[in-house]
Design a protein around this motif. Sequence first.
Motif, PDB file in Angstrom:
ATOM      1  N   ARG A  80      -3.277  -2.368   1.654  1.00 28.92           N
ATOM      2  CA  ARG A  80      -2.166  -3.031   0.964  1.00 28.92           C
ATOM      3  C   ARG A  80      -1.172  -2.007   0.420  1.00 28.92           C
ATOM      4  O   ARG A  80       0.046  -2.229   0.453  1.00 28.92           O
ATOM      5  CB  ARG A  80      -2.715  -3.906  -0.161  1.00 28.92           C
ATOM      6  N   LEU A  81      -1.673  -0.898  -0.091  1.00 26.23           N
ATOM      7  CA  LEU A  81      -0.816   0.179  -0.571  1.00 26.23           C
ATOM      8  C   LEU A  81       0.071   0.687   0.557  1.00 26.23           C
ATOM      9  O   LEU A  81       1.295   0.826   0.397  1.00 26.23           O
ATOM     10  CB  LEU A  81      -1.686   1.313  -1.131  1.00 26.23           C
ATOM     11  N   ARG A  82      -0.524   0.945   1.694  1.00 35.06           N
ATOM     12  CA  ARG A  82       0.238   1.449   2.843  1.00 35.06           C
ATOM     13  C   ARG A  82       1.269   0.426   3.306  1.00 35.06           C
ATOM     14  O   ARG A  82       2.397   0.789   3.645  1.00 35.06           O
ATOM     15  CB  ARG A  82      -0.705   1.822   3.985  1.00 35.06           C
ATOM     16  N   LEU A 111      -6.605   0.924  -7.977  1.00 44.89           N
ATOM     17  CA  LEU A 111      -7.495   1.739  -7.146  1.00 44.89           C
ATOM     18  C   LEU A 111      -8.374   2.627  -8.024  1.00 44.89           C
ATOM     19  O   LEU A 111      -9.559   2.806  -7.754  1.00 44.89           O
ATOM     20  CB  LEU A 111      -6.683   2.588  -6.162  1.00 44.89           C
ATOM     21  N   GLY A 129      -0.709   9.256  -3.022  1.00 38.78           N
ATOM     22  CA  GLY A 129      -0.301   9.188  -4.423  1.00 38.78           C
ATOM     23  C   GLY A 129       0.419  10.427  -4.910  1.00 38.78           C
ATOM     24  O   GLY A 129       1.354  10.344  -5.705  1.00 38.78           O
ATOM     25  N   MET A 177      -7.547  -2.410  -0.559  1.00 38.75           N
ATOM     26  CA  MET A 177      -6.420  -2.029  -1.418  1.00 38.75           C
ATOM     27  C   MET A 177      -5.605  -0.890  -0.805  1.00 38.75           C
ATOM     28  O   MET A 177      -4.381  -0.846  -0.944  1.00 38.75           O
ATOM     29  CB  MET A 177      -6.920  -1.660  -2.811  1.00 38.75           C
ATOM     30  N   TYR A 178      -6.277   0.027  -0.128  1.00 38.22           N
ATOM     31  CA  TYR A 178      -5.591   1.130   0.556  1.00 38.22           C
ATOM     32  C   TYR A 178      -4.647   0.569   1.624  1.00 38.22           C
ATOM     33  O   TYR A 178      -3.499   0.996   1.731  1.00 38.22           O
ATOM     34  CB  TYR A 178      -6.636   2.062   1.169  1.00 38.22           C
ATOM     35  N   LEU A 233       4.235   0.425   1.057  1.00 33.83           N
ATOM     36  CA  LEU A 233       5.055   1.625   1.219  1.00 33.83           C
ATOM     37  C   LEU A 233       5.854   1.631   2.516  1.00 33.83           C
ATOM     38  O   LEU A 233       6.839   2.369   2.628  1.00 33.83           O
ATOM     39  CB  LEU A 233       4.178   2.877   1.151  1.00 33.83           C
ATOM     40  N   VAL A 267       3.419  -0.982  -6.068  1.00 35.20           N
ATOM     41  CA  VAL A 267       2.653   0.210  -5.685  1.00 35.20           C
ATOM     42  C   VAL A 267       2.047   0.849  -6.934  1.00 35.20           C
ATOM     43  O   VAL A 267       0.888   1.266  -6.919  1.00 35.20           O
ATOM     44  CB  VAL A 267       3.548   1.203  -4.913  1.00 35.20           C
ATOM     45  N   ILE A 285      -5.958   8.363  -0.205  1.00 33.78           N
ATOM     46  CA  ILE A 285      -5.252   7.729  -1.325  1.00 33.78           C
ATOM     47  C   ILE A 285      -4.597   8.795  -2.200  1.00 33.78           C
ATOM     48  O   ILE A 285      -3.431   8.671  -2.595  1.00 33.78           O
ATOM     49  CB  ILE A 285      -6.213   6.845  -2.142  1.00 33.78           C
ATOM     50  N   LYS A 316      -0.954  -1.074  -7.898  1.00 31.58           N
ATOM     51  CA  LYS A 316      -2.033  -0.879  -6.930  1.00 31.58           C
ATOM     52  C   LYS A 316      -2.702   0.473  -7.142  1.00 31.58           C
ATOM     53  O   LYS A 316      -3.931   0.585  -7.073  1.00 31.58           O
ATOM     54  CB  LYS A 316      -1.495  -1.005  -5.500  1.00 31.58           C
ATOM     55  N   LEU A 317      -1.940   1.515  -7.413  1.00 28.33           N
ATOM     56  CA  LEU A 317      -2.547   2.823  -7.687  1.00 28.33           C
ATOM     57  C   LEU A 317      -3.417   2.765  -8.939  1.00 28.33           C
ATOM     58  O   LEU A 317      -4.511   3.322  -8.963  1.00 28.33           O
ATOM     59  CB  LEU A 317      -1.464   3.896  -7.826  1.00 28.33           C
TER      60      LEU A 317
END
Length: 169
Positions: A75-77, A152, A123, A72-73, A80, A145, A119, A148-149
């Motif tokens: 995917r977050l990056r 997480l 965030g 997931m991290y 972004l 995003v 993370i 996703k946060l």
Amino acid sequence: MDVKFPIGKLDVPEHVTTEHVQEWLEKIGTYTTRLREAVDGLEDEQLGKRYREGSWTVRQLVHHIADSQLTMYQRLRLALTDDNPTVPPFDQEKWAELPDNELPVESSVRILEGLNERIVAIGKNVTDDQLKRVFTHETNGEISVATKLAKLCWHEEHHLEHIKIALAN
């Protein structure tokens, strides 16, 4: 209580605010301390306990939490930094059977320490516009995003509760 979803299913507010994000980040920031309190010093028998019949063991849960947070991290990056990237799913059941899941849980707790620190750093600096950025999951579609946060945070809390239930049985 629904043992499968002991804290309920993921529920993301329609309009995510910085207050929501800060609440999630506080939980993520303290997570490994709370996870350690639950799993440090457990014997193999305890690590083999399950929260319900057919569920993963405590050991598998700890490793799964690290695997999922790492995925997931990433995917977050990507959300972004790229313009709506497409990401593949991963077969968490097959991942849970890989030989590295027999390692001591400490290896995954250490991964989570660094990962959650990163993370939280992302965030804390995410803007309202960035919360709206998205990636496309090949199976689940477009995910923001903000969502996703939320996930997480929720995912870690969800499985920590599973671990507590397993250890109480």
